[in-house]
Enzyme design. Structure first.
Site, mmCIF file in Angstrom:
data_model
loop_
_atom_site.group_PDB
_atom_site.id
_atom_site.type_symbol
_atom_site.label_atom_id
_atom_site.label_comp_id
_atom_site.label_asym_id
_atom_site.label_seq_id
_atom_site.Cartn_x
_atom_site.Cartn_y
_atom_site.Cartn_z
ATOM 1 N N CYS A 147 -4.255 -3.469 -2.014
ATOM 2 C CA CYS A 147 -3.737 -2.212 -3.146
ATOM 3 C C CYS A 147 -4.332 -1.000 -2.265
ATOM 4 O O CYS A 147 -6.055 -1.375 -2.621
ATOM 5 C CB CYS A 147 -3.679 -3.072 -4.245
ATOM 6 S SG CYS A 147 -2.483 -1.489 -4.906
ATOM 7 N N ASP A 160 3.370 8.386 -4.327
ATOM 8 C CA ASP A 160 2.185 6.933 -4.524
ATOM 9 C C ASP A 160 1.333 7.053 -2.921
ATOM 10 O O ASP A 160 2.269 7.613 -2.243
ATOM 11 C CB ASP A 160 3.384 5.808 -5.032
ATOM 12 C CG ASP A 160 2.597 4.554 -5.529
ATOM 13 O OD1 ASP A 160 1.301 4.888 -5.693
ATOM 14 O OD2 ASP A 160 3.080 3.817 -5.405
ATOM 15 N N ASN A 161 0.663 6.588 -3.429
ATOM 16 C CA ASN A 161 -0.558 6.695 -2.082
ATOM 17 C C ASN A 161 -0.777 6.912 -1.572
ATOM 18 O O ASN A 161 -0.340 7.666 -0.418
ATOM 19 C CB ASN A 161 0.743 5.153 -1.174
ATOM 20 C CG ASN A 161 0.726 3.987 -1.721
ATOM 21 O OD1 ASN A 161 -0.031 3.529 -2.659
ATOM 22 N ND2 ASN A 161 2.359 2.966 -2.056
HETATM 23 N N1 MTE Z 1 7.323 -3.413 -1.750
HETATM 24 C C1 MTE Z 1 8.798 -3.232 -2.840
HETATM 25 N N2 MTE Z 1 9.892 -3.761 -1.961
HETATM 26 N N3 MTE Z 1 8.721 -3.021 -3.859
HETATM 27 C C2 MTE Z 1 7.703 -2.460 -4.396
HETATM 28 O O1 MTE Z 1 6.942 -2.898 -5.979
HETATM 29 N N4 MTE Z 1 4.576 -2.978 -4.427
HETATM 30 C C3 MTE Z 1 3.991 -2.036 -2.482
HETATM 31 C C4 MTE Z 1 4.299 -3.350 -1.914
HETATM 32 N N5 MTE Z 1 5.601 -3.512 -1.067
HETATM 33 C C5 MTE Z 1 5.817 -2.969 -3.793
HETATM 34 C C6 MTE Z 1 6.224 -3.638 -2.211
HETATM 35 C C7 MTE Z 1 2.643 -2.296 -3.001
HETATM 36 S S1 MTE Z 1 1.918 -1.150 -3.869
HETATM 37 C C8 MTE Z 1 1.722 -3.609 -2.439
HETATM 38 S S2 MTE Z 1 -0.269 -3.442 -3.084
HETATM 39 C C9 MTE Z 1 2.361 -4.618 -1.482
HETATM 40 O O2 MTE Z 1 3.260 -4.544 -1.836
HETATM 41 C C10 MTE Z 1 1.627 -5.665 -2.643
HETATM 42 O O3 MTE Z 1 1.831 -7.126 -2.162
HETATM 43 P P1 MTE Z 1 2.121 -8.457 -3.008
HETATM 44 O O4 MTE Z 1 2.662 -8.329 -4.267
HETATM 45 O O5 MTE Z 1 2.579 -9.178 -2.250
HETATM 46 O O6 MTE Z 1 0.832 -8.917 -2.934
#
Ligand code: MTE
Length: 884
Positions: free
Chosen positions: A159, A291-292
């Site tokens: 993350c 974000d990010n």
């Molecule tokens: N994909 C969806 N659809 N919704 C989400 O909230 N979070 C993202 C990503 N993909 C997210 C997502 C984020 S910020 C991260 S760091 C990773 O998924 C985390 O993956 P994990 O929960 O399988 O570790």
């Protein structure tokens, strides 16, 4: 839940095999290539998936959330309250699992609820490939598995917020507090994204691939984008994955289909994938824009809120991860004896690079960065790379050709205890193949992402041992040298970890901290009564109080990034502490919009009656408990000591603090019922030594729901309490206190006792245990003790090993008697209930002169009543009996 059978030794098979297996590589041993994955594993040199145990029980705290159908692992530390589910494993647990992480401990970052997909729907899960393509497509997961080549390889996801707590301690960012375990690795199985996009034939001008998930959030579906030319570069290995460590993806990780983007921040790896959209511009999805990103360090939370152009500048979007590393051992608070100074200690940790770049060195310093030593690195990923091509978990494992490194590596270095004893701290830093070196200093930015300064563990010398302090602890958990340094006025940004620099007069307190954000609206002067507040404790129109001001959260229910539950769970309550601790300056600056008035004097007094806040500026108190005010301690660990009994360890306010509980007294624990928010208060006697510093241990027998009776409210609330959460304590209370050497205080009167009879049942042992331990631990205390401890089964006897140990070493002054109602055949102790016959035999009044003996009783009400009657019948007087 999933109907797929679980096998604890080997990972579960995928629910169906792709009909069309990848072609056998010409140079491979064909027998090997065709054998199944489990026998492959037996021969392989590469790490196997760790044993996995898919959680089967929905945790109590998830039951009130949209994820109420989803069983989860209770070890995970929740970083954003109960919902949405954002968690990391305790760092040592994560590291101990080894190179691959089991799906139940793999970190989770969910922006909202988890889309629920039934197993029978999985093959028909559809996603589209659209946008700037000649051949738009709608594919089912079945087609993806049958018509495309399946591949399996290991990928580390990280993350972008990993290690953000360090930034938050320097200055609160807009993000929540990840520790250093927002990283995990799995063997993913799926199809190269390039293969799918190629079939759709991108048009001229196409430059990005946008992705969208099925989770509808306050600002639309989660989505983001990656660059098209990177997608098409197979060396970058972007995958559409359905398998993880040989089983179907679990719901929290994107079941049934997700993108996995190696080498880039986890935020690009869209879960529950529904759309791939080929575009000329980067994604305009809200989550891609807001974000990010790493905005320049001078952009404050207000500046970023007022000027949206900061967010749309693609230069600040994060793709590749930055080089990073952390120390896992020594663990936080680990203690190392200094007596064996010639012995070696093995310092260990992880490191990762970004964009497929390999970590080429990890260096450790014991002299604050003046000199460095090379650690030994193990790149387990190479063992898969070097393996002969083969079939693994429904995909081909065959990437010997690929140079990129997608995974973390582990490193270690032996140091002598003497060297550690001579050092102030241990520092580690990693460098990648492009010579990108972790920076010495933290680069603060408004989202607190990509935090990667040298990882520093402080070494504290304490009598006879070294104690190691990590920079922080995740979530709201206190602890770590950064908080300690900051509290004592150190400037964490001075380039020396807040230590005082020679020639600098006094430490500078960080200025931003002083700036107060205005959370009230000018002209709002309404006085609100406690009754009005209490009327708005419902989910549809939640009012809540922060610092005496009342806010109406109704209009923000849909938009709260953490979902409506984040607000409704505070309805009708004063949530000042949690609000101030969790929220960013931007969130605080939005508060005037929801401000509706101030709680009137009576209302404040009523809340104060519930929670008297102590003077925050008062120096840290040497003991924790206060009889006037509820004080908060944080749940640190839960340890199961029998099938229905746990020891809950709470962290006090500071490491030197004692609990402040006299021997034989109790404290009150207050929790709120997660559903009704009614306060639940019970009294307990901690079992930790009264002199213990920094922590207290409370032994609790849990009465959970069974088929025929509902469980205890406190038991259920405690059981569902996530690690890292606050609990309120008040005390001491109790009419009895043991002063030592036979002296007792009973309701203010001092008594001198020569013999104690201590009668207890089940968890009634806890106050007895305190007094008994105090007697036996003082060699000069000649008081005699007879303990009569009644239970049903042998395994129900709590603290038995400790009690036996005390009794053995103090045979001259103690007798320890256990009685069981359902004793095993070989049982040599007493049998039957604690009732008149046993009491007349072992608790004789006639042996003692008046006032010389005292009976302490603690157990269920029925036991106390029957013991009372029997003792009176045996000649004991009421003032010789004490019922806890
Ligand atoms: N994909 C969806 N659809 N919704 C989400 O909230 N979070 C993202 C990503 N993909 C997210 C997502 C984020 S910020 C991260 S760091 C990773 O998924 C985390 O993956 P994990 O929960 O399988 O570790």
């Amino acid at each position: 839940m999933s109907s797929i059978p679980i096998n604890l030794q080997t990972p579960r098979e995928l629910p169906w095999r792709p009909a069309h297996l990848p072609p056998t590589p010409p140079d491979s041993d064909s027998e090997k290539a065709e054998s199944d994955s489990s026998s492959q594993q037996a021969n392989s040199d590469f790490p196997l998936a760790p044993p996995t145990l898919e959680p089967t029980q929905v945790l109590e705290l998830d039951k009130k959330t949209p994820d109420s159908w989803l069983p989860r692992d209770p070890r995970l530390i929740r970083l954003t309250g109960v919902h949405p589910f954002n968690v990391e494993a305790p760092l040592s647990d994560l590291f101990n699992e080894g190179f691959l992480t089991s799906p139940e401990l793999f970190y989770v970052r969910n922006h909202g609820h988890v889309p629920q997909v039934r197993d029978e729907e999985i093959p028909d899960w559809e996603f589209t490939v659209e946008g700037l393509v000649d051949r738009p497509m709608t594919l089912t997961l079945r087609q993806l598995m049958e018509e495309y080549e399946q591949q399996t390889y290991p990928i580390t996801l990280v993350c972008a917020g990993n290690r953000r707590k360090e930034q938050n301690v320097v200055r609160k960012t807009k993000g929540f507090s990840w520790g250093a375990a927002g990283v995990s690795t799995a063997l993913f199985t799926g199809v190269l994204m390039a293969d799918v996009i190629r079939r759709a034939k991108p048009k001229r001008g196409a430059r990005y691939v946008c992705m969208e998930g099925a989770d509808k959030l306050p600002n639309g579906y989660y989505g983001t984008s990656v660059k098209l030319n990177w997608v098409m570069d197979e060396n970058r290995g972007m995958m559409l994955a359905h398998g993880m460590n040989g089983e179907m993806l679990r719901p929290d990780h994107g079941k049934p289909l997700r993108a996995v983007i190696p080498g880039q921040i986890g935020g690009r790896s869209v879960k529950w994938l529904k759309k791939l959209i080929v575009t000329a511009e980067p994604s305009d999805n809200w989550y891609h824009i807001y974000d990010n990103r790493v905005l320049p360090t001078m952009v404050s939370p207000e500046e970023s809120a007022n000027k949206p152009e900061w967010w749309t500048d693609e230069r600040y979007a994060i793709y590749d991860l930055s080089t990073n590393s952390a120390i896992a051992y020594p663990a936080h608070d680990e203690r190392l004896s200094m007596t064996e100074s010639s012995e070696n200690y093995r310092v260990k940790g992880y490191a990762y690079g970004g964009g497929g770049r390999r970590v080429t060195r990890v260096e450790i310093s014991l002299d604050q960065g003046k000199t460095w030593r090379l650690a030994n690195i193990d790149y387990a990923e190479d063992r898969y790379r070097d393996a002969s091509p083969q079939h693994l978990y429904g995909g081909s494992l065959d990437f010997g050709w690929r140079e990129a490194s997608f995974c973390w590596c582990f490193w270690e270095l032996d140091m002598s205890v003497a060297e550690l004893a001579g050092a102030k701290d241990i520092l580690c830093r990693a460098m990648d193949e492009s010579m990108n070196l972790q920076p010495r200093d933290l680069y603060w930015s408004v989202l607190g992402m990509m935090n990667n300064p040298w990882y520093r563990i402080a070494i504290c010398k304490e009598d006879g041992h070294l104690r190691f302090e990590h920079p922080t602890q995740p979530a709201l958990m206190p602890g770590g040298w950064m908080e300690r340094v900051k509290k004592s006025g150190g400037d964490l940004t001075n380039g020396f970890w807040g230590e005082q620099i020679e020639g600098q007069s006094s430490p500078k307190v960080i200025e931003e901290e002083k700036a107060e954000i205005k959370m009230t609206k000018d002209g709002v002067n309404e006085k609100i009564t406690i009754d009005d507040l209490r009327k708005h404790d419902k989910e549809d129109a939640p009012w809540f109080v922060v610092n005496g001001e009342v806010y109406d959260g109704t209009a923000f229910l849909k938009e709260h990034p953490g979902g409506a539950t984040s607000i409704t769970s505070a309805a009708g309550l004063d949530c000042s502490d949690e609000f101030m601790a969790i929220h960013s300056e931007t969130a605080k600056s939005m508060m005037p919009d929801y401000h509706i008035g101030s709680l009137d004097e009576e209302g404040r007094a009523a809340l104060a009656g519930e929670d008297i806040t102590l003077d925050e500026n008062a120096p840290p108190s040497p003991s924790f408990l206060s009889s006037r005010a509820w004080k908060k301690a944080i749940l640190r660990t839960k340890k199961s000591v029998s099938w229905d009994t746990h020891i809950f360890t709470f962290k006090l306010e500071h490491d030197d603090q004692i609990l402040g509980l006299p021997t034989g007294q109790h404290l009150m624990i207050r929790l709120r019922d997660p559903a009704t928010r009614e306060a639940i208060i019970r009294s307990y006697t901690p079992i930790s030594e009264i002199s213990k510093r920094g922590y207290m241990d409370v032994l609790v027998k849990l009465y959970l729901d069974t088929n025929d009776r509902p469980g205890g409210k406190m038991s259920k609330a405690l059981d569902s309490l996530p690690i890292g959460h606050y609990v309120d304590f008040k005390g001491p209370i109790g009419k009895f206190q043991y002063l030592g050497k036979g002296r007792c205080d009973v309701n203010g009167d001092e008594r001198h006792v020569k013999t104690f009879y201590m009668i207890c049942g089940g968890s009634g042992i806890t106050p007895i245990y305190q007094v008994f331990r105090a007697v036996v631990q003082d060699r000069d205390d000649k008081t005699k003790c007879v303990v009569l401890d009644g239970n049903r089964l042998l395994e129900d006897i709590l603290c038995k090993a400790e009690l036996d140990g005390f009794a053995k070493d103090n045979a001259e002054k103690c007798r320890l008697l256990y009685t069981l109602t359902q004793a095993p055949e070989e049982w040599t102790g007493l049998r039957g209930r604690i009732a008149a016959p046993l009491l007349s035999e072992h608790v004789g009044r006639k042996l003692h002169a008046d006032g010389e003996a005292m009976v302490l009783v603690c157990g269920p009400e029925a036991l106390e009543k029957s013991v009372h009657q029997a003792l009176l019948g045996n000649g004991w007087k009421d003032d010789e009996l004490l019922f806890f």
